[in-house]
Design an enzyme around this catalytic site. Structure first.
Site, PDB file in Angstrom:
ATOM      1  CD  GLU A   1       4.597  -2.438  13.271  1.00  7.17           C
ATOM      2  OE1 GLU A   1       3.617  -2.385  12.584  1.00  7.17           O
ATOM      3  OE2 GLU A   1       4.730  -1.329  13.810  1.00  7.17           O
TER       4      GLU A   1
ATOM      5  CG  HIS B   1       7.167  -2.739   8.332  1.00  8.08           C
ATOM      6  ND1 HIS B   1       6.393  -1.856   9.251  1.00  8.08           N
ATOM      7  CD2 HIS B   1       6.342  -3.900   8.361  1.00  8.08           C
ATOM      8  CE1 HIS B   1       5.389  -2.589   9.827  1.00  8.08           C
ATOM      9  NE2 HIS B   1       5.327  -3.702   9.428  1.00  8.08           N
TER      10      HIS B   1
ATOM     11  CG  HIS C   1      -0.971  10.279   6.312  1.00  3.05           C
ATOM     12  ND1 HIS C   1      -0.183  11.489   5.909  1.00  3.05           N
ATOM     13  CD2 HIS C   1       0.172   9.626   6.774  1.00  3.05           C
ATOM     14  CE1 HIS C   1       1.091  11.259   6.100  1.00  3.05           C
ATOM     15  NE2 HIS C   1       1.387  10.246   6.635  1.00  3.05           N
TER      16      HIS C   1
ATOM     17  CD  GLN D   1       1.958   4.869  25.832  1.00  2.00           C
ATOM     18  OE1 GLN D   1       0.889   4.006  25.982  1.00  2.00           O
ATOM     19  NE2 GLN D   1       3.195   4.281  25.591  1.00  2.00           N
TER      20      GLN D   1
HETATM   21  P1  FAD Z   1       1.714   7.339   1.686  1.00  2.00           P
HETATM   22  O1  FAD Z   1       0.430   6.244   1.247  1.00  2.00           O
HETATM   23  O2  FAD Z   1       2.545   7.327   0.361  1.00  2.00           O
HETATM   24  O3  FAD Z   1       0.784   8.513   1.963  1.00  2.00           O
HETATM   25  C1  FAD Z   1       1.555   9.715   2.560  1.00  2.00           C
HETATM   26  C2  FAD Z   1       0.720  10.931   2.255  1.00  2.00           C
HETATM   27  O4  FAD Z   1       0.694  11.176   0.782  1.00  2.00           O
HETATM   28  C3  FAD Z   1      -0.677  10.711   2.614  1.00  2.00           C
HETATM   29  O5  FAD Z   1      -1.096  11.988   2.970  1.00  2.00           O
HETATM   30  C4  FAD Z   1      -1.380  10.262   1.181  1.00  2.00           C
HETATM   31  O6  FAD Z   1      -2.935  11.012   1.501  1.00  2.00           O
HETATM   32  C5  FAD Z   1      -0.913  11.243   0.318  1.00  2.00           C
HETATM   33  N1  FAD Z   1      -0.545  10.616  -0.855  1.00  2.00           N
HETATM   34  C6  FAD Z   1      -0.502   9.341  -1.171  1.00  2.00           C
HETATM   35  N2  FAD Z   1      -0.033   8.884  -2.527  1.00  2.00           N
HETATM   36  C7  FAD Z   1      -0.391  10.551  -3.160  1.00  2.00           C
HETATM   37  C8  FAD Z   1      -0.448  10.869  -4.403  1.00  2.00           C
HETATM   38  N3  FAD Z   1      -0.164   9.980  -5.424  1.00  2.00           N
HETATM   39  N4  FAD Z   1      -0.653  12.207  -4.545  1.00  2.00           N
HETATM   40  C9  FAD Z   1      -0.684  13.299  -3.434  1.00  2.00           C
HETATM   41  N5  FAD Z   1      -0.846  12.548  -2.398  1.00  2.00           N
HETATM   42  C10 FAD Z   1      -0.733  11.253  -1.912  1.00  2.00           C
HETATM   43  N6  FAD Z   1       7.066   4.413   9.309  1.00  2.00           N
HETATM   44  C11 FAD Z   1       8.554   3.793   9.137  1.00  2.00           C
HETATM   45  O7  FAD Z   1       9.029   4.927   8.973  1.00  2.00           O
HETATM   46  N7  FAD Z   1       8.789   2.711   9.287  1.00  2.00           N
HETATM   47  C12 FAD Z   1       8.060   1.651   9.643  1.00  2.00           C
HETATM   48  O8  FAD Z   1       8.170   0.449   9.561  1.00  2.00           O
HETATM   49  C13 FAD Z   1       6.554   1.817   9.516  1.00  2.00           C
HETATM   50  N8  FAD Z   1       5.504   0.986   9.644  1.00  2.00           N
HETATM   51  C14 FAD Z   1       4.039   1.241   9.390  1.00  2.00           C
HETATM   52  C15 FAD Z   1       2.909   0.333   9.643  1.00  2.00           C
HETATM   53  C16 FAD Z   1       1.886   0.782   9.445  1.00  2.00           C
HETATM   54  C17 FAD Z   1       0.868  -0.335   9.575  1.00  2.00           C
HETATM   55  C18 FAD Z   1       1.597   2.040   9.251  1.00  2.00           C
HETATM   56  C19 FAD Z   1       0.028   2.485   9.260  1.00  2.00           C
HETATM   57  C20 FAD Z   1       2.394   2.975   9.223  1.00  2.00           C
HETATM   58  C21 FAD Z   1       3.933   2.696   9.451  1.00  2.00           C
HETATM   59  N9  FAD Z   1       4.763   3.772   9.498  1.00  2.00           N
HETATM   60  C22 FAD Z   1       6.082   3.167   9.558  1.00  2.00           C
HETATM   61  C23 FAD Z   1       4.302   5.139   9.324  1.00  2.00           C
HETATM   62  C24 FAD Z   1       4.434   5.692   7.938  1.00  2.00           C
HETATM   63  O9  FAD Z   1       5.643   5.650   7.029  1.00  2.00           O
HETATM   64  C25 FAD Z   1       3.921   7.230   7.959  1.00  2.00           C
HETATM   65  O10 FAD Z   1       2.382   7.054   8.530  1.00  2.00           O
HETATM   66  C26 FAD Z   1       4.088   7.808   6.734  1.00  2.00           C
HETATM   67  O11 FAD Z   1       3.790   9.134   7.056  1.00  2.00           O
HETATM   68  C27 FAD Z   1       3.103   7.534   5.693  1.00  2.00           C
HETATM   69  O12 FAD Z   1       3.297   6.456   4.984  1.00  2.00           O
HETATM   70  P2  FAD Z   1       2.460   5.703   3.960  1.00  2.00           P
HETATM   71  O13 FAD Z   1       3.007   4.456   3.454  1.00  2.00           O
HETATM   72  O14 FAD Z   1       0.699   5.581   4.476  1.00  2.00           O
HETATM   73  O15 FAD Z   1       2.387   6.937   2.737  1.00  2.00           O
END
Ligand code: FAD
Length: 325
Positions: A18, A94, A190, A253
């Site tokens: 990545e 992404h 998370h 870190q």
């Molecule tokens: P979600 O899956 O939407 O979850 C976010 C929060 O909401 C969680 O606490 C979850 O439990 C809760 N939640 C989910 N669905 C619901 C629902 N229906 N009702 C109530 N609560 C809910 N960030 C960037 O800005 N750019 C990137 O390119 C990037 N790449 C990443 C790559 C990986 C492999 C990972 C693990 C993270 C990456 N991130 C990136 C970080 C990520 O955007 C953050 O961690 C963000 O805060 C959560 O993203 P998510 O897609 O997991 O969110």
């Protein structure tokens, strides 16, 4: 090729790389040269992260506020196109909910399809600097599961639909899913989720919406990953779960990663880095060796792939790849 096909056809664990798009000012050649060290390992694909532009509001002398761009990166689609122009490798941009309406995301999907890119990692994105919680853009998606749903509804361009119609007529219909979708997960929960059980239920929503595979947040204790996979399987999540690793490269870190990513660093690693003190090379070596140890153990236990968060570094990652793959 789609990541789901790569995962299904792979006989042994492979490295997934990545990269973070460069800040504006870096040339295309500089970007491509920074990726060159990974090419020695013939990666099956390269992930490119996505970032919102960051703004700040400054008060002018007359009391009004003006908006100033603080930081902006070359966008992920442009970086993917640049990589494809030089290297024969799949790219996985992404895509984040933050900062875009559903319509704008659809138009980005059109651009990806135009480039022949059929892999995406779908994420919510983080809150903007200064914001306490993530706020969805009006007309945009609130959660990654909604984004996955939106991507699954994507019908493709008229050209793609024509191609599918011909395939159907010829009896060799391919999947109606144009995009293969990866999503993120958090073995240590998370930071916003009230507990790991709820977080896994929310992860399941992404799977039910159509995600093909999962990539985890970085972790430094493999047992945390193994336990998480067990919990996911018990919750009915049966798609591949790719572990994410990042080698520690600086002493800072040890404090910064737990704060930024809400994770634990084992005592043994913390103490070893503490003992190395100001010796930067020693810290770097300890972090790299720890990651090699984690990676070897994951491969031994049969993970499908190992995802590396390179964060602008290549030397430590290439060392790990040389030792482990
Ligand atoms: P979600 O899956 O939407 O979850 C976010 C929060 O909401 C969680 O606490 C979850 O439990 C809760 N939640 C989910 N669905 C619901 C629902 N229906 N009702 C109530 N609560 C809910 N960030 C960037 O800005 N750019 C990137 O390119 C990037 N790449 C990443 C790559 C990986 C492999 C990972 C693990 C993270 C990456 N991130 C990136 C970080 C990520 O955007 C953050 O961690 C963000 O805060 C959560 O993203 P998510 O897609 O997991 O969110």
């Amino acid at each position: 090729m789609k990541v789901s096909e790569i995962l299904a056809n792979s006989q042994k664990a492979y490295p997934s790389i990545e990269i973070v798009p460069p800040l504006r000012g870096i040339t295309k050649n500089e970007l491509l040269e920074s990726i060159a060290p990974f090419m020695e390992f013939s990666p099956k694909y390269i992930n490119v992260t996505s970032h919102r532009d960051e703004y700040e509001f400054r008060q002018e002398e007359d009391g009004t506020f003006s908006r100033h761009l603080l930081r902006n990166r070359i966008n992920e689609t442009t970086v993917c196109a640049a990589i494809m122009s030089r290297y024969d490798v799949e790219v996985v941009p992404h895509l984040i909910c933050g900062g875009s309406t559903a319509e704008e995301i659809e138009s980005r999907l059109d651009n990806l399809e135009f480039l022949g890119i059929s892999n995406i990692v779908a994420l919510r994105g983080d809150s903007m600097t200064g914001e306490k919680r993530f706020t969805a853009t009006p007309g945009g998606y609130r959660y990654a599961s909604e984004l996955v749903e939106g991507i699954r509804k994507y019908q493709g361009s008229p050209g793609y639909q024509r191609k599918r119609k011909i395939e159907k007529e010829n009896g060799n219909e391919q999947s109606d899913r144009y995009f293969c979708i990866g999503v993120g997960a958090y073995p240590e929960k998370h930071f916003e989720a009230p507990n790991i059980e709820t977080d896994i239920l929310n992860l399941k929503k992404k799977v039910d919406a159509g995600a093909d595979y999962i990539i985890t947040q970085m972790f430094f204790d493999n047992q945390v990953y193994y336990d998480f996979v067990d919990r996911c399987r018990a919750a009915g999540i049966d798609i591949p779960i790719i572990p994410g690793l990042k080698p520690i490269s600086t002493a800072r870190q040890i404090a910064m990663l737990p704060e930024s990513f809400s994770l634990d660093i084992p005592v043994e690693l913390t103490e070893a880095i503490g003992k190395a003190g100001d010796d930067r090379k020693a810290v770097y070596d300890i972090g790299t060796e720890w990651c090699i140890m984690q990676c070897r153990d994951l491969i031994r236990k049969g993970v499908p792939a190992v995802h590396f968060y390179t964060m602008g570094k290549s030397e430590n990652i290439t060392r790990i790849l040389r030792e482990c793959f």
